[in-house]
Design an enzyme around this catalytic site. Structure first.
Site, PDB file in Angstrom:
ATOM      1  N   CYS A   1       3.139  -7.368   9.353  1.00  0.00           N
ATOM      2  CA  CYS A   1       1.674  -7.406   9.387  1.00  0.00           C
ATOM      3  C   CYS A   1       1.141  -8.269   8.250  1.00  0.00           C
ATOM      4  O   CYS A   1       1.003  -7.812   7.122  1.00  0.00           O
ATOM      5  CB  CYS A   1       1.115  -5.994   9.310  1.00  0.00           C
ATOM      6  SG  CYS A   1      -0.682  -5.937   9.378  1.00  0.00           S
TER       7      CYS A   1
ATOM      8  N   CYS B   1      -2.097  -7.036   6.757  1.00  0.00           N
ATOM      9  CA  CYS B   1      -1.939  -5.882   5.854  1.00  0.00           C
ATOM     10  C   CYS B   1      -1.395  -6.331   4.497  1.00  0.00           C
ATOM     11  O   CYS B   1      -1.835  -5.867   3.460  1.00  0.00           O
ATOM     12  CB  CYS B   1      -0.944  -4.857   6.390  1.00  0.00           C
ATOM     13  SG  CYS B   1      -1.072  -4.482   8.128  1.00  0.00           S
ATOM     14  N   ASP B   2      -0.394  -7.189   4.505  1.00  0.00           N
ATOM     15  CA  ASP B   2       0.402  -7.416   3.294  1.00  0.00           C
ATOM     16  C   ASP B   2       0.287  -8.813   2.696  1.00  0.00           C
ATOM     17  O   ASP B   2       0.723  -9.026   1.561  1.00  0.00           O
ATOM     18  CB  ASP B   2       1.900  -7.173   3.616  1.00  0.00           C
ATOM     19  CG  ASP B   2       2.156  -5.744   4.071  1.00  0.00           C
ATOM     20  OD1 ASP B   2       1.413  -4.853   3.646  1.00  0.00           O
ATOM     21  OD2 ASP B   2       3.104  -5.521   4.851  1.00  0.00           O
TER      22      ASP B   2
END
Ligand code: NAP
Length: 350
Positions: free
Chosen positions: A169, A172-173
């Protein structure tokens, strides 16, 4: 006695549905999943995909700040003991956010069972739910919020460096310090891979897009975006053979294998992002609920969470292959609880 509503799943959709259902005095019973090795390996442990991420900077209401005192005041001491509350002033982490949601649902009386639902019978009323531990429950309404899991290649080295440079992701990261100004690799050739690669060019020195063929699957507009971005280099006809790294630094490189003949190559990298699709967690439904061509639960009414089976509602990523965000999952979780409450009222159940 049959339950009013059983909620299956413990990501943002499940907990948000539970908070609303509990406050509507439906006394929800929620199955958060079992803690098993199989669930660990496939990324389906309790608390869902967010529990596998680090900082969550885009969930409204959780700006960066000193959250430690708040977390300590909000969550039961017993669960805090093993929770590893973060220090410093960065945003809430995925596991913390999920523990907060879980606590909020418990505060309003949600009964939580740490077990997997392995089978349902939707041909009977009330519905029948069977669990991994061998228990059977009945419910007038069901909310399915079992999410989806990111597909991985299944390499042992990939598993070893999850959360230490291997991610599925980018949104997300991607902004984490370890990825800044370093070469990154994205695996896949679809819209997600191109989208993730494009997103990561904001942070990386160079993004290598590793695709097993000589043609992208992504839509034309996305392909052009990738081909015209000077920070994206496409590694055609290549497969990720191994993630390289060590305990101290996490990921340090990759070994790529040619799919068209040719020698393996080792290249430096600080991160590897898998974008080879997601799999919704619907096996336990055994196709008793209508699914889309991609295997996600089909919402059968516009702007509602109803499914093809009256009394069964779906929320979060198990029914959404498009937005896939924590906040949208919470939103549909809330909707599913309201839809279930109204439907139960029409049945004279509550
Ligand atoms: P996808 O379209 O199914 O693409 C998956 C990609 O991963 C393919 O290129 C496939 O290679 C590759 N792949 C699959 N298994 C692999 C393996 N074992 N080893 C190496 N490569 C592997 O999935 P997606 O990109 O996640 O997209 C899902 C859906 O969401 C699509 O309908 C897409 O259009 C949509 N989406 C849209 C947007 C947007 O419009 N902005 C953004 C994201 C997603 P092959 O090509 O060789 O099969």
């Amino acid at each position: 006695m049959a339950e009013n509503v059983i909620i299956i799943g413990s990501g943002p959709a499940g907990w948000s549905a539970a908070i609303y259902a509990a406050r509507a005095e439906l006394r929800p019973l929620l199955f958060e999943g079992a803690i098993t090795e199989q669930n660990r390996l496939q990324g389906t442990l309790p608390l869902g995909q967010l529990a596998l991420t680090t900082e969550v900077e885009n969930y409204a209401g959780f700006p960066a700040g000193d959250l430690a005192p708040f977390l300590q005041s909000a969550i039961e001491a017993e669960r805090l003991a093993y929770m590893n509350v973060h220090e410093g002033k960065h945003a809430v982490t995925g596991p913390e956010l999920m523990e907060l949601m879980r606590q909020q649902a418990a505060n309003f009386g949600t009964r939580i069972v740490t077990d997997d639902v392995v089978e349902v019978d939707l041909g009977r009323r009330p519905f029948v739910v069977r669990t991994l531990e061998g228990n059977t429950h009945e419910a007038h309404a069901l909310i399915v919020a079992t999410g989806a899991r990111a597909n991985y290649l299944g390499l042992p080295s990939e598993d070893a460096f999850k959360n230490r440079g291997v991610s599925a992701c980018a949104v997300c990261d991607g902004a984490l310090p370890r990825f800044r100004n370093k070469p990154l690799f994205v695996v896949g050739g679809g819209d997600s891979a191109v989208e993730e690669a494009t997103y990561l060019t904001k942070y990386a020195s160079m993004v290598h897009l590793v695709h097993r063929r000589d043609k992208l699957r992504a839509s034309m507009i996305m392909q052009e975006r990738a081909l015209n971005n000077p920070k994206i280099h496409i590694e055609w006809n290549q497969a990720l053979a191994e993630v390289l790294g060590n305990d101290k630094e996490g990921v340090t490189g990759v070994r790529l294998a040619s799919t068209s003949g040719g020698a393996d190559r080792e290249l430096a990298a600080s991160g590897v992002f898998l974008a080879i699709g997601h799999t919704p967690n619907t096996a336990f439904l055994n196709r008793q609920v209508e699914l889309t061509e991609k295997g996600y639960i089909r919402w059968t009414m516009p702007h509602r969470t109803a499914t093809s089976v009256e009394g069964v509602f779906a929320a979060g990523d198990v029914a959404d292959d498009y937005y896939r965000q924590a906040i949208t999952s919470s939103g549909t979780g809330c909707m599913a609880a309201l839809d279930a409450e109204r439907w139960l009222a029409t049945q004279g159940v509550h």
